[in-house]
Design a protein around this motif. Sequence first.
Motif, PDB file in Angstrom:
ATOM      1  N   ALA A  49       0.997  -1.558   0.255  1.00  0.00           N
ATOM      2  CA  ALA A  49      -0.007   0.303   0.149  1.00  0.00           C
ATOM      3  C   ALA A  49       0.517   0.985   0.012  1.00  0.00           C
ATOM      4  O   ALA A  49       1.821   0.989   0.035  1.00  0.00           O
ATOM      5  CB  ALA A  49      -1.184  -0.199   1.176  1.00  0.00           C
ATOM      6  N   TYR A  59      -3.838   0.309  -2.849  1.00  0.00           N
ATOM      7  CA  TYR A  59      -3.080  -1.120  -2.463  1.00  0.00           C
ATOM      8  C   TYR A  59      -3.142  -1.572  -3.378  1.00  0.00           C
ATOM      9  O   TYR A  59      -3.609  -2.021  -4.428  1.00  0.00           O
ATOM     10  CB  TYR A  59      -4.856  -1.320  -1.743  1.00  0.00           C
ATOM     11  CG  TYR A  59      -5.055  -0.372  -0.477  1.00  0.00           C
ATOM     12  CD1 TYR A  59      -5.891   0.480  -0.034  1.00  0.00           C
ATOM     13  CD2 TYR A  59      -4.198  -0.811   0.637  1.00  0.00           C
ATOM     14  CE1 TYR A  59      -6.002   1.402   0.393  1.00  0.00           C
ATOM     15  CE2 TYR A  59      -4.593   0.219   2.167  1.00  0.00           C
ATOM     16  CZ  TYR A  59      -5.151   1.415   1.561  1.00  0.00           C
ATOM     17  OH  TYR A  59      -5.367   2.077   2.821  1.00  0.00           O
ATOM     18  N   ASP A  61      -4.289  -5.567  -4.806  1.00  0.00           N
ATOM     19  CA  ASP A  61      -5.562  -5.942  -4.984  1.00  0.00           C
ATOM     20  C   ASP A  61      -6.056  -7.179  -3.806  1.00  0.00           C
ATOM     21  O   ASP A  61      -6.425  -7.915  -3.040  1.00  0.00           O
ATOM     22  CB  ASP A  61      -5.813  -7.178  -5.965  1.00  0.00           C
ATOM     23  CG  ASP A  61      -5.510  -6.180  -7.319  1.00  0.00           C
ATOM     24  OD1 ASP A  61      -5.739  -6.515  -8.906  1.00  0.00           O
ATOM     25  OD2 ASP A  61      -6.143  -4.890  -7.162  1.00  0.00           O
ATOM     26  N   LYS A  64      -6.367  -5.138  -0.323  1.00  0.00           N
ATOM     27  CA  LYS A  64      -8.096  -4.457  -0.234  1.00  0.00           C
ATOM     28  C   LYS A  64      -8.862  -4.940   0.493  1.00  0.00           C
ATOM     29  O   LYS A  64      -9.275  -5.549   0.670  1.00  0.00           O
ATOM     30  CB  LYS A  64      -8.872  -4.406  -1.795  1.00  0.00           C
ATOM     31  CG  LYS A  64      -7.782  -3.421  -2.774  1.00  0.00           C
ATOM     32  CD  LYS A  64      -8.027  -2.958  -4.130  1.00  0.00           C
ATOM     33  CE  LYS A  64      -7.359  -1.779  -5.180  1.00  0.00           C
ATOM     34  NZ  LYS A  64      -7.472  -2.094  -6.116  1.00  0.00           N
ATOM     35  N   THR A  68      -5.400  -1.169   5.702  1.00  0.00           N
ATOM     36  CA  THR A  68      -6.249   0.396   5.656  1.00  0.00           C
ATOM     37  C   THR A  68      -4.200   1.201   5.898  1.00  0.00           C
ATOM     38  O   THR A  68      -3.268   0.714   6.809  1.00  0.00           O
ATOM     39  CB  THR A  68      -6.636   0.859   7.138  1.00  0.00           C
ATOM     40  OG1 THR A  68      -7.982   0.498   6.191  1.00  0.00           O
ATOM     41  CG2 THR A  68      -6.982   2.277   6.511  1.00  0.00           C
TER      42      THR A  68
END
Length: 117
Positions: A49, A59, A61, A64, A68
């Motif tokens: 990320a 991000y 895949d 995701k 965060t």
Amino acid sequence: QVQLVESGGGLVQPGGSLRLSCAASGDIFSIYAMGWYRQAPGKQRELVATITSGGSTNYADSVKGRFTISRDNAKITVYLQMNSLKPEDTAVYYCNAVAGAPVEDNWGQGTQVTVSS
């Protein structure tokens, strides 16, 4: 140059959570973006990320909806909140800062994340 210090890695069970932190120092006003990468044994380092100085995020895949990235500008720190961890998330996680002119990659020392029962 920018110095980066990661913390927060460890051992967690599948489905658990961890939060990684990366504190930046040095030429912090030259930072364009920061991010997290990871490298599992026998594999290449991959992007997890990123977050730009404007706050835009990106991000992989594979993370995701589970991970965060965020930042605290006052503390010059970037965080990676990792939820619903899977065994395949096991890797050394590295903090990265893109900074300077000419632009350079700056790396932290890495922190181990192990997801196992």
